[in-house]
Design an enzyme around this catalytic site. Structure first.
Site, PDB file in Angstrom:
ATOM      1  CG  ASP A 103     -10.047   0.754   6.097  1.00 30.46           C
ATOM      2  OD1 ASP A 103      -9.486  -0.359   6.129  1.00 30.46           O
ATOM      3  OD2 ASP A 103     -10.586   1.259   7.102  1.00 30.46           O
ATOM      4  CG  HIS A 148     -14.600   1.983   5.061  1.00 28.58           C
ATOM      5  ND1 HIS A 148     -14.205   3.174   4.504  1.00 28.58           N
ATOM      6  CD2 HIS A 148     -13.760   1.774   6.097  1.00 28.58           C
ATOM      7  CE1 HIS A 148     -13.164   3.656   5.157  1.00 28.58           C
ATOM      8  NE2 HIS A 148     -12.870   2.813   6.146  1.00 28.58           N
ATOM      9  CG  ASP A 201     -12.054   4.586   9.880  1.00 31.35           C
ATOM     10  OD1 ASP A 201     -12.308   4.249   8.716  1.00 31.35           O
ATOM     11  OD2 ASP A 201     -11.113   4.104  10.542  1.00 31.35           O
ATOM     12  CG  HIS A 215      -8.197   5.510   6.760  1.00 38.54           C
ATOM     13  ND1 HIS A 215      -8.950   5.775   5.640  1.00 38.54           N
ATOM     14  CD2 HIS A 215      -8.885   4.583   7.472  1.00 38.54           C
ATOM     15  CE1 HIS A 215     -10.041   5.032   5.666  1.00 38.54           C
ATOM     16  NE2 HIS A 215     -10.029   4.307   6.768  1.00 38.54           N
ATOM     17  CG  ASP A 239      -6.711   3.496  10.773  1.00 40.81           C
ATOM     18  OD1 ASP A 239      -6.543   3.581   9.541  1.00 40.81           O
ATOM     19  OD2 ASP A 239      -7.309   2.544  11.325  1.00 40.81           O
TER      20      ASP A 239
END
Length: 1053
Positions: free
Chosen positions: A289, A569, A177, A175, A426
């Site tokens: 998420d 997000h 970000d 994941h 993550d």
């Protein structure tokens, strides 16, 4: 009398022309066989034909009667005031003290077909699970569930899989970000590029290895940084099915605060990049998420031609309930869908998180032992104090049986004997060591399981779509179809709580400055897209392609990607580190980009405006100001109306003198109101709101209140709202300074408090602008500590415990205030509007920025304006919210009266409400013109629409499609026309909207839409333009159902 005679004669002439036109039109329909076949559908019986003609004539006469009625009313209003201007200029004050404006008598009509009102009150498709009902059913208690703290003990019979072995799909993922603790660029440099570089090497080592990737913002940056050999190796992995692109958006978008324009735009940007560079089309959605899930997302994925989706962050009580009823997989249907056309298969992850300890099964202590990155000697360990063990020949049997027990228990929560096991977290897999640790150890476990038939299991690495395909196959249905006995669900998954009473409702408001800026930039981007597409098409039409600077397309692409990145997000949510937020602001949503965006808009607008046309969309203005240069300084201005309907509104321009005249291009003087630009300067007194035509008053009291945070243990932060009890009234020692401005175009009251400045403005113009109260609250709480400021509307509307909030500006969702839930659980996202209503009235609060909203008591509507919090809330950010800015929160308050005898439609705004939202979110843009040489620049009004767009249609975008050639920063000859037909509540009394509003039962002729342009292609497309249907005839009429969003590929020249 002269005016009255003129208007009466004019009205009579319109009536005669209209009736004669009706006769000719009907006569033509009768004698034109082709037209009769396409549009009339007359029966052969001559009596039926005659009856049909009479019914049509009656309907059209009724519409003309409305026009004449409006003309008559306007004449009566003008003559009754006895208004005669002493100077002949408008505006002026009449004898009774009211202002007379030049457009007061402007006739408009509202012609909404009865069939277009049926959708809002019609029946809906039945669903097995309605989320409001689920909320009513659940206790929301939190008993200890044992090893699965928020769940229950899972048992099984070891022989359950004897006849049908368990299929296990372990799905490795990372994941990433695009901004959170680090900036987007810093994450890419430190971690993401290494993940993708290692992926190319490590997946190629064994064809059994699989992986999934989501964020195209990162993937495209990597692609452009590597050589062609790595690109080819990555393409081979994707085409060979080892790497799957899931969702494929520019980011994994927030679903609470994001507007559906931006959600769609970032999805298109990702998919267009994939189509151009890889030729792949995502099949499955992956959203692990976002902090709660909106019903808008499944609709957008379905319209993009995806078949399945996965969600994770759902309230732990709902997860437990769905697990106990084996409802974690369901068909997600739109609440307004009368059938099942919007259904999409959805998988909900059952446990606390998407990390490895919470994905292999119910016991995190055991699952953590199978996260081989946590092997002893590494940086990460297991909090449960039992570390993983490397799999070797002497322990493989024991390890495999221990893991299979977790797989079996997890599978008991689902209806098929196929189980999904995500394997990641993550920014995982950034080191080559982890690739080896995970893949080699798991392959040993799989090999052991698969070589022992008595274990009755088939385990392998897989992609998300591999898993979904297996589920469809064991159920004997096609991809995306509903398996037998699987439930159908409607509703959404807000608000989210991950444990105890920790509700993630604070981020609905966190950093409102950036939420507001985001919406402004989105409006600029949409305007730039539309004008750019029109300018290029008009240049082509005029044979002047060489004149148009197509290099501007690169700026447009940058703007799309900047806006798309902020929908992440941790972007629009306000939940990133301070330096990351600053980076988003400077590189993505900066004021520099607003100016640059206006630059992109101004180039096509200045090319379009000289084209001769009739008034509507972009109008040049001239204004004369008396300043240092005698006798007058002349300034030129082009106004751009981003809304698809005509609008009559006040436009604000800064001038440096009180002596100002404003003229249209043909020399007509426009009414002007001069207001001073001030350089300086909790319960307001009770007020009532009463519409001019409504004798009944509705009491609306505006209060300001504050929330603190808990004194001990867990406190509010960027994510969580954990108040210290009910709100307290806002108080200050000195009374507020109040300023009143009264004028012909608007009147306003400005109240200066210590921490905010409240402006209430009423526009004195007919139409949409004058039918709602304009509210601006300038908030500044930078000297506060752990305080949240809220605006509360207290009314005598009897809404009980029910209120309504929008989802992403796309649809309405009914809410209920539950006493069994803590106060913070009753807050919901409000991206564009919320309302309360009873059988007589509806009061709607429209907003220009996403904020958190609730209704805590009968008759109340409350919105959190800003929050300043001094500590972290233990969700990984490591900071509070201390970078507050002075922020203008903008609203429109609309009061509507319900017509008597109408069925009550609860879930749709009225046409007036839709238009109010549009004018609030898409202000008229004023673009100054600097003549290249002395004299008057050759400006003329440009109106792109040849015919009026039905007023329940919204032009979501007219987006230039990228070239498929080498240069990605040049446009192709094609544009994407994206339309949304809105659902409308007709049961609220219609007002004079200020423009001619008609509906057409969803019918639209695209070829007749654009002025001076030829339509050379009309092709229906999936929402993100990756799937196409056969082209339609260019003169075809397209049809949209209520609430439908559709995309079409056009070639205009």
């Amino acid at each position: 009398m002269k005016l009255r005679k003129q208007v009466t004669v004019c009205g009579g002439a319109i009536f005669c022309v209209a009736v004669f036109s009706l006769y000719l039109m009907l006569d033509r329909v009768q004698h034109d066989p082709a037209r009769r076949q396409n549009g009339g559908n007359f029966p052969r019986s001559q009596i039926s034909v005659l009856q049909n003609r009479i019914e049509q004539l009656e309907q059209l006469l009724e519409e003309n009667h409305q026009i004449i009625s409006h003309i008559k009313d306007s004449v009566m209003e003008l003559t009754d005031t006895g208004a005669v201007s002493p100077s002949g200029h408008l505006p002026f004050r009449s004898a009774n003290g009211s202002w007379v404006l030049p457009f007061d008598g402007r006739p408009t009509f509202l012609a909404v077909k009865p069939q277009d009102c049926q959708f809002a009150v019609g029946s809906r498709g039945q669903t097995d699970l309605q989320m409001l009902d689920v909320y009513s059913l659940l206790k929301f208690d939190n008993p200890d569930g044992g090893v699965w703290k928020q769940g229950f003990e899972i048992t099984y019979d070891p022989g359950e899989w004897d006849n049908e072995p368990l299929q296990v799909f372990v799905v490795p993922h990372s994941h990433n970000d695009p901004g959170w603790i680090k900036t987007f660029d810093k994450y890419f440099t430190d971690q993401t590029q290494h993940i993708l570089n290692n992926m190319v090497v490590k997946l190629a080592e064994d064809p059994r290895r699989k992986f999934i990737w989501s964020e195209i913002s990162f993937f495209s940056k990597w692609w452009e940084s590597v050589d062609i050999h790595k690109q080819e190796a990555m393409r081979k992995l994707i085409l060979g099915g080892q790497l799957e692109i899931v969702t494929g958006g520019w980011v994994m978008t927030d679903e609470a605060n994001a507007h559906y324009f931006a959600m769609i735009d970032q999805l298109i940007e990702g998919h267009q990049w994939l189509e151009r560079n890889l030729g792949v089309t995502p099949r499955s959605g992956w959203a692990i998420d976002p902090f709660g899930h909106s019903a808008t997302m499944p609709y957008l994925l379905k319209r993009a031609n995806m078949t399945s989706m996965l969600i994770q962050r759902v309230h732990y009580s709902i997860k437990k309930h769905f697990s106990s009823t084996r409802s974690l997989e369901f068909m997600w249907r739109q609440a307004w869908d009368p059938a099942s056309s919007t259904d999409i298969f959805c998988h909900m992850m059952p446990f606390y998180s998407y990390d490895v300890p919470h994905t292999c099964g119910p016991d995190p202590k055991i699952c953590c032992q199978f996260d081989f990155k946590r092997l002893p000697g590494g940086r990460v360990n297991c909090p449960w104090k039992v570390p993983p063990k490397a799999v070797v020949e002497t322990n493989v049997a024991e390890r495999a049986h221990l893991l299979l027990d977790q797989y079996r228990k997890k599978s008991k929560l689902f209806r098929s004997k196929v189980v999904l096991i995500p394997l990641g977290d993550d920014f995982r897999y950034d080191k080559t060591l982890e690739w080896d640790q995970q893949y080699i150890n798991y392959q040993k476990l799989f090999d052991y399981m698969n070589s022992h038939p008595e274990m009755h299991v088939q385990a392998q690495f897989g992609t998300l779509t591999d898993y979904f395909n297996a589920v469809y196959k064991v159920n004997g249905v096609a991809q995306g179809s509903r398996p037998a006995d699987y439930p159908v669900l409607s509703g959404d998954f807000f608000a989210y709580a991950d444990r105890e009473d920790h509700y993630w409702t604070g981020y609905f408001t966190s950093r409102p400055f950036y939420k507001s800026l985001d919406r402004v930039v989105e409006s600029h981007l949409r305007g730039a897209e539309i004008l750019y597409s029109l300018a290029v098409a008009n240049a082509r039409h005029a044979g002047m392609e060489g004149r148009y600077p197509v290099s501007d397309y690169a700026l447009l692409v940058d703007a799309r990607r900047s806006v798309g990145l902020f929908q992440h997000h941790d972007g629009i949510t306000g939940t990133a580190k301070e330096n990351v937020v600053t980076d988003y602001g400077t590189n993505g949503l900066s004021l520099n980009w607003i100016q640059q965006g206006q630059g992109i808009i101004s180039v096509p607008s200045h090319l379009l405006v000289p084209l001769p046309s009739t008034p509507c969309s972009s109008a040049p203005l001239v204004w004369y100001t008396s300043d240092c240069s005698p006798p007058f300084a002349t300034r030129y201005l082009v106004l751009f109306n981003p809304v698809e309907q005509e609008r009559l509104c006040v436009v604000t321009v800064l001038v440096n003198t009180v002596r100002v005249r404003v003229l249209t291009e043909d020399g007509q003087t426009l009414p002007v109101q001069l207001s001073a630009q001030w350089s300086s300067s909790s319960q307001m007194s009770a007020e009532v709101i009463r519409r001019k035509d409504d004798p009944q008053e509705v009491k609306v009291q505006m209060q300001f209140v504050t929330y603190g945070t808990r004194p001990s243990k867990d406190k509010s932060g960027a994510y969580l709202f954990l108040p210290d009890g009910k709100a307290k009234p806002y108080n200050q020692k000195e009374p507020p300074v109040v300023r009143v401005v009264e004028g012909p175009l608007f009147s306003e009251v400005v109240a200066h408090y210590q921490h905010f400045q409240q402006t209430i403005r009423i526009h004195n113009v007919p139409g949409v602008d004058g039918l709602s109260v304009d509210i601006t609250t300038m908030v500044d709480i930078r000297d506060q500590t752990n305080k949240e400021l809220a605006m509360r509307l207290v009314t005598d509307i009897q809404n009980g415990d029910v209120f309504y909030t929008d989802l992403n500006g796309f649809q309405m969702q009914p809410r209920r205030h539950y006493m069994k839930l803590p106060l913070q659980a009753n807050f919901y996202p409000m991206p564009s509007l919320a309302y309360i209503q009873d059988s007589h009235h509806r009061l709607t609060l429209h907003t220009a920025q996403a904020l958190g909203v609730t209704s805590l008591e009968n008759g109340q509507l409350e919105v959190i304006m800003d929050r300043r919090l001094m500590q972290d809330d233990n969700r990984g950010l490591g900071q509070g919210l201390k970078d507050n800015k002075k922020t203008a929160n903008r609203f429109r308050l609309l009061l509507e009266r319900r017509s008597t005898g109408n069925k009550v439609s609860k879930n749709f705004p009225s046409l007036l409400s839709h238009m109010t939202s549009a004018i609030l979110n898409h202000e008229v843009l004023a673009l100054p013109v600097l003549p290249k040489k002395r004299g008057v620049p050759p400006l003329q009004t440009f109106a792109p629409f040849k015919s009026i767009l039905p007023c329940d249609f919204h032009l979501l975008n007219l987006r230039s499609i990228q070239s498929q050639q080498q240069d990605p920063h040049s446009p192709s000859p094609y544009v994407a026309l994206i339309l949304h037909r809105k659902g409308v509540d007709c049961g609220l009394e219609a007002q004079n909207l200020g423009f001619n509003c008609t509906t057409t039962q969803g019918q639209l002729s695209v070829s007749g839409l654009f002025r001076n342009l030829d339509l050379q292609l009309l092709q229906p497309m999936a929402l993100t333009l990756m799937h196409s249907s056969p082209p339609l005839a260019n003169d075809s009429t397209i049809s949209l159902d209520p609430m439908e969003i559709s995309a079409f590929k056009l070639k205009l020249r």
